[in-house]
Design an enzyme around this catalytic site. Structure first.
Site, PDB file in Angstrom:
ATOM      1  N   VAL A  14       0.555  -1.410   0.263  1.00 43.66           N
ATOM      2  CA  VAL A  14       0.030   0.257   0.920  1.00 43.66           C
ATOM      3  C   VAL A  14       1.361   1.062  -0.270  1.00 43.66           C
ATOM      4  CG1 VAL A  14      -1.642   0.944   1.397  1.00 43.66           C
ATOM      5  CG2 VAL A  14      -1.661  -1.412   1.406  1.00 43.66           C
ATOM      6  N   LYS A 105      -6.337  -1.041  10.474  1.00 44.83           N
ATOM      7  CA  LYS A 105      -8.007  -1.991  10.864  1.00 44.83           C
ATOM      8  C   LYS A 105      -7.262  -2.401  12.723  1.00 44.83           C
ATOM      9  CE  LYS A 105      -7.113  -5.277   8.138  1.00 44.83           C
ATOM     10  NZ  LYS A 105      -6.260  -4.744   6.829  1.00 44.83           N
ATOM     11  N   LYS A 205     -13.232  -4.621  11.872  1.00 44.87           N
ATOM     12  CA  LYS A 205     -13.612  -3.599  10.631  1.00 44.87           C
ATOM     13  C   LYS A 205     -14.640  -3.095  11.292  1.00 44.87           C
ATOM     14  CE  LYS A 205     -10.791  -5.279   6.801  1.00 44.87           C
ATOM     15  NZ  LYS A 205     -10.689  -6.156   5.644  1.00 44.87           N
TER      16      LYS A 205
END
Lengths: 433, 433
Positions: A14, A105, A205
């Site tokens: 990412v 998360k 999440k």
């Protein structure tokens, strides 16, 4: 044009995507936002390692303080993942006066309240759109777009790996193990897929979404969870025959003033929006008292979808919007405190029950009697042919209940599993819709 | 707690819903946002009329100046609908220093650039989440959540009435006229449904979305549009047999630097997310270069879903977020200017063609020859049985093309319709995906 300095912690999948968007599409972002986002510093473990993105070596640093102490950095982006070092880094960045964007998360689900409090007291923003459902802007939908609503429920397919496996099981009839192997070969599952398939990732999440939706402190420990790793291909097939798909649903629902929280394989009626979410996609259904039911759908993971959300957050933070959103949210959560989590003795719903019972007179009667004693009323029954091809082989018996108390349903299952004529363990899955 | 004064123009269906949210749920909104939204003034045509919401009569006024001149009003909400008076009212409100929230899609589609410029120059915010897709927060998703992306396409089911009718035609096989009558009986269609079914309403909304997605000035006049009002039940059935649903799709797509804009009944492959949108629901698919494909789904109209979006905008405006968003957006659109709309000579895609041809030797050959002359290559052909039950009755011939230039396809249709053996007009529908 105003320049905003960005510091990046982590240059993995990412992180490289975020760096690419900032470096390759800086002009486009500048036209669109009126801001020049300048990548000033990237903290990596090994500054000499080869990477998927070409960075001037002067940007690389090996310590968080390179970002925390750079007065030119306004927004710091944490993409290390994991809990301990990431937590310490974010606290250091906040204390140094940086606004923080994170996609972490697990960290938010475990230490959200601490990080929220620290950022709030320091007057900094904490933005985390990328922590849930990748590129789908679900955090802003719940915390901004639907702010006029009392949220009634949030129900999501939040783990792409599990959904890929469940889709494969439903469409090809293959076992969990076979579908997992294929998912691993295709890169949809990691070599150790535990956190994805046992419901932990979805619970992380959900903890974040529940905080946003209900304005209360929720951590992963509050969430009852069950994964797909013990799901039998037969149940996927029987559910399909009854008109349902099995999905790993993460659900936070308001029930009589308490919040019901769970992650579990759940039967969802075919052709309903969540049932139609296939493969590695994510989707979140949000029901509000004014808006009714809404659904948000897209890629829940992957380099560029997640980077899209991270850079969206950097823009929001740089423009000052994220600060307003975070301040408003933190005040609300502080005032609401800890919610009453619905205890399992009160949880109720419809259930799919599957027994392996001896094919002889009276067995169905025994099972039905025990269900009746636990006040579980039967909506439909299907007795399937025996899977094993010999006389006296146990036959699968599928029972759909009407609305029932979950604790009573599990109690009944326990009693039924003690019958000599039933081969335990019997299966109990929640049914939605 | 900070109080923010709100003035409301219009107390029809949506206006009453907005008033109810502000009056009945003011405490909840205050807890959530830290703001007390005070409804100070409601401008209505007839102050004595009975209404669906109980308001203190001191709030009612009959002239916009009651809102414009009230120094306690910070946010004015235009819910009159229509173009002329609403435009003048909004200009007056902006000039008086009010931030403006509107749900008026027709007005924004026609006079968006003028209103944007005026609000921008005055340093005011203009917020319009409720103008497109009711309660679905699609405006904020495109203008904020996906801001890191180059938007590649926006494709939406933006008119609930049309989608209700198309769903009924597909599921019951009934004609357009019968489905419309039922929609009218059930309140899903107005007694004069023209703007809904002829594509105008969807084009209004598409003009707004295209401005947000591509940062350029678009008005309804730029959008090629075709409604569902001349759609034949047979084509819905044949499309279904080929594995497609017909949806009234509003599409804005980036093609070689130009924007293709259209509203038209379109074949969408079964089980794709847009094909599965049934009844009066809306959905918008947005594809971005980083995020990939996303979908936003929910109720596109109705009192409370629309009121949810309006009050969300009031909150956003009162918190200062809408001001940041609008300023950023207006600057971008000002810099981008007018886009190159793709001329029809360049539009290309796959097409569904349906002819009514005499069932005699050589007719298919003639049609295929003409298509070939226009360089349209055939992907599949189905010849159906005659619908009329007598010898020599024309038989329906359905041809799916490969990728072809639209102008050439229409030219071929024109030539084919001139054949003595074909009963015009032949049908041409776009195929997506």
């Amino acid at each position: 044009m105003q320049t905003v300095g960005v510091g990046l912690l982590g240059l993995g999948t990412v992180g490289s995507g975020v760096a690419r968007l900032l470096l390759e599409h800086g002009d486009r972002i500048a036209r669109r936002t009126g801001l020049r986002l300048e990548l000033r510093r990237v903290v990596v473990r090994d500054v000499r390692k080869e990477r998927g993105v070409v960075l001037p070596s002067r940007l690389l640093a090996s310590d968080v303080s390179a970002v925390a102490q750079d007065p030119g950095v306004q927004v710091a982006v944490e993409l290390w993942g994991g809990v301990g070092p990431a937590r310490r880094a974010i606290l250091e960045l906040i204390d140094a006066g940086k606004d923080v964007v994170t996609a972490n998360k697990a960290l938010l689900a475990e230490h959200g309240p601490e990080l929220f409090d620290r950022a709030h007291r320091a007057g900094r923003a904490l933005a985390f759109e990328a922590a849930v459902a990748g590129g789908i802007p679900i955090i802003s939908a719940i915390s901004q777009g639907l702010a006029a609503n009392q949220i009634l429920s949030i129900s999501g397919i939040l783990n792409g790996t599990s959904n890929y496996i469940l889709t494969a099981m439903a469409e090809t009839g293959e076992t969990y193990a076979a579908a997992l192997r294929r998912a691993q070969e295709l890169g949809y599952a990691e070599s150790d897929p535990s956190l994805d398939v046992d419901g932990t990732d979805a619970a992380h999440k959900l903890a974040i979404l529940a905080q946003l939706g209900f304005g209360c402190r929720v951590t992963t420990a509050d969430i009852a969870r069950q994964g797909i790793d013990r799901l039998d291909a037969a149940d996927v097939r029987y559910a399909g025959e009854l008109g349902y798909a099995i999905k790993l649903l993460a659900t936070a629902k308001l029930c009589d003033g308490s919040v019901e929280l769970r992650v579990a394989p759940t039967l969802v009626r075919h052709r309903s929006p969540l049932a139609e979410v296939r493969g590695a996609y994510n989707a979140v259904q949000v029901i509000g008292d004014a808006v009714g039911d809404t659904l948000f759908y897209g890629r829940g993971a992957g380099q560029m979808p997640t980077a899209s959300a991270v850079v969206g957050d950097i823009i929001d933070t740089a423009l000052g919007r994220a600060g307003i959103t975070f301040r408003t949210l933190a005040n609300w959560i502080e005032a609401q405190g800890t919610p009453r989590i619905q205890p399992s003795s009160e949880v109720h719903g419809r259930y799919y029950l599957r027994f392996l019972a001896e094919d002889r007179p009276g067995v169905l009667g025994q099972i039905a009697r025990i269900l009746g004693e636990h006040r579980i009323s039967i909506s439909s029954v299907i007795q399937h042919e025996a899977e094993e091809d010999h006389e006296g082989a146990p036959v699968p018996l599928v029972i759909m209940s009407h609305n029932a108390i979950e604790a009573a349903t599990l109690g009944a299952l326990c009693d039924i599993d003690r019958l000599g004529s039933v081969r335990p363990p019997s299966v109990c899955l929640r049914v939605e819709g």
